[in-house]
Write a protein that holds these residues in place. Structure first.
Motif, PDB file in Angstrom:
ATOM      1  N   SER A   1       0.809  -1.226   0.000  1.00 50.04           N
ATOM      2  CA  SER A   1       0.000   0.000   0.000  1.00 50.04           C
ATOM      3  C   SER A   1       0.839   1.271   0.000  1.00 50.04           C
ATOM      4  O   SER A   1       0.331   2.339  -0.340  1.00 50.04           O
ATOM      5  CB  SER A   1      -0.924   0.003   1.213  1.00 50.04           C
TER       6      SER A   1
ATOM      7  N   SER B   1       2.191   6.948  -0.751  1.00 51.06           N
ATOM      8  CA  SER B   1       0.981   6.137  -0.704  1.00 51.06           C
ATOM      9  C   SER B   1       0.508   5.830  -2.119  1.00 51.06           C
ATOM     10  O   SER B   1       0.409   6.726  -2.961  1.00 51.06           O
ATOM     11  CB  SER B   1      -0.094   6.909   0.076  1.00 51.06           C
TER      12      SER B   1
ATOM     13  N   LEU C   1      -2.466   4.966  -3.050  1.00 52.20           N
ATOM     14  CA  LEU C   1      -3.765   5.610  -3.249  1.00 52.20           C
ATOM     15  C   LEU C   1      -3.617   7.108  -3.522  1.00 52.20           C
ATOM     16  O   LEU C   1      -4.209   7.648  -4.449  1.00 52.20           O
ATOM     17  CB  LEU C   1      -4.641   5.391  -2.004  1.00 52.20           C
ATOM     18  N   ARG C   2      -2.778   7.765  -2.749  1.00 49.35           N
ATOM     19  CA  ARG C   2      -2.696   9.222  -2.818  1.00 49.35           C
ATOM     20  C   ARG C   2      -1.761   9.706  -3.924  1.00 49.35           C
ATOM     21  O   ARG C   2      -1.987  10.745  -4.534  1.00 49.35           O
ATOM     22  CB  ARG C   2      -2.214   9.744  -1.462  1.00 49.35           C
TER      23      ARG C   2
ATOM     24  N   ASP D   1      -5.578   1.324  -4.425  1.00 49.11           N
ATOM     25  CA  ASP D   1      -4.812   1.676  -3.224  1.00 49.11           C
ATOM     26  C   ASP D   1      -3.666   0.718  -2.915  1.00 49.11           C
ATOM     27  O   ASP D   1      -3.092   0.769  -1.839  1.00 49.11           O
ATOM     28  CB  ASP D   1      -5.755   1.787  -2.004  1.00 49.11           C
ATOM     29  N   HIS D   2      -3.342  -0.177  -3.859  1.00 46.28           N
ATOM     30  CA  HIS D   2      -2.203  -1.072  -3.592  1.00 46.28           C
ATOM     31  C   HIS D   2      -1.639  -1.676  -4.870  1.00 46.28           C
ATOM     32  O   HIS D   2      -2.301  -1.684  -5.910  1.00 46.28           O
ATOM     33  CB  HIS D   2      -2.614  -2.183  -2.617  1.00 46.28           C
TER      34      HIS D   2
END
Ligand SMILES: [Zn+2]
Length: 243
Positions: free
Chosen positions: A174, A185, A187-188, A225-226
């Motif tokens: 992640s 991250s 996701l971010r 997100d991963h």
């Protein structure tokens, strides 16, 4: 008596010479090393080559050989007791003992299969750390994960193929925690277009050279997100999915 077909044989010889010459040129061009040869045993320190992913996946067939190879890293791994049943039976999970920065998976309880741990070790030392140093100017202190083992079918469906997670032969990454405290991250930062995004894409591309399956946010929303990495057995040809 039959007269030998001299022209036929001469033609065959010419073709043979052409093929041999083409192979020689290809060989000199690629300059394969032992890491490219399918018959040499895998070593943790050799550069990533054409046969590395196939050799890592093949470790799944031999628990003792895999543990012996992991031991050459100098890391202390604890083989875990077999657990689970049927499709979710895991015989070869290992846990890196805490306090060893060579394979800093978080949470510390994550215990991937021995072949996964081997692939992750190579990924970490030859891809993740060099890319972090080059792009972000810092070391990775922790590889943050959503875990490895999960007794389920793909995408959590009630039927269909079993996930590689069911045998701890997969890991969901992640993000990354850097030594200077910055956090990357998936996701971010994946679509951020900055150096964090570049780092994530480079480590995804590097994973594609090592794992049977590498899926990122580029693939679908389920992977927003991963990064999903696994060592699915795809037979002798060992094709890889890289998205
Ligand atoms: Zn996954």
């Amino acid at each position: 008596m039959r007269i030998p077909n001299i022209i036929g044989w001469a033609r065959r010889l010419v073709w043979l010479a052409i093929v041999a010459f083409a192979l020689l040129v290809a060989f000199a061009w690629v300059k394969p090393g032992r890491e490219d040869m399918p018959w040499t045993p895998l070593s943790l320190s050799e550069p990533i080559g054409m046969s590395t992913a196939r050799k890592i996946a093949a470790l799944g067939d031999d628990r003792d050989q895999c543990l012996a190879l992991l031991a050459t890293s100098g890391l202390e791994f604890t083989p875990s007791e077999p657990f689970g049943a049927d499709q979710c039976r895991v015989e070869n999970a290992v846990r890196a003992q805490s306090g060893q920065p060579l394979l800093p998976l978080a949470p510390a309880s994550v215990a991937p299969s021995c072949p996964m741990a081997t692939g992750l070790l190579i990924w970490q030392t030859q891809v993740v750390q060099p890319e972090a140093q080059e792009i972000l100017g810092a070391k990775v202190r922790q590889i943050e994960t959503f875990g490895s083992y999960s007794c389920r079918r793909m995408y959590g469906r009630s039927e269909g193929a079993w996930s590689e997670h069911a045998t701890a032969n997969a890991l969901d990454v992640s993000g990354f925690l850097l030594a200077d405290g910055r956090r990357i991250s998936v996701l971010r930062d994946w679509f951020g277009g900055d150096e964090k995004a570049l780092f994530l894409k480079r480590v995804r591309d590097g994973a594609c050279e090592l794992f049977s399956t590498t899926l990122s946010p580029d693939y679908n929303a389920a992977h927003a997100d991963h990064l999903h990495l696994d060592l699915a057995d795809r037979g002798a040809m060992g094709w890889r999915a890289c998205r």
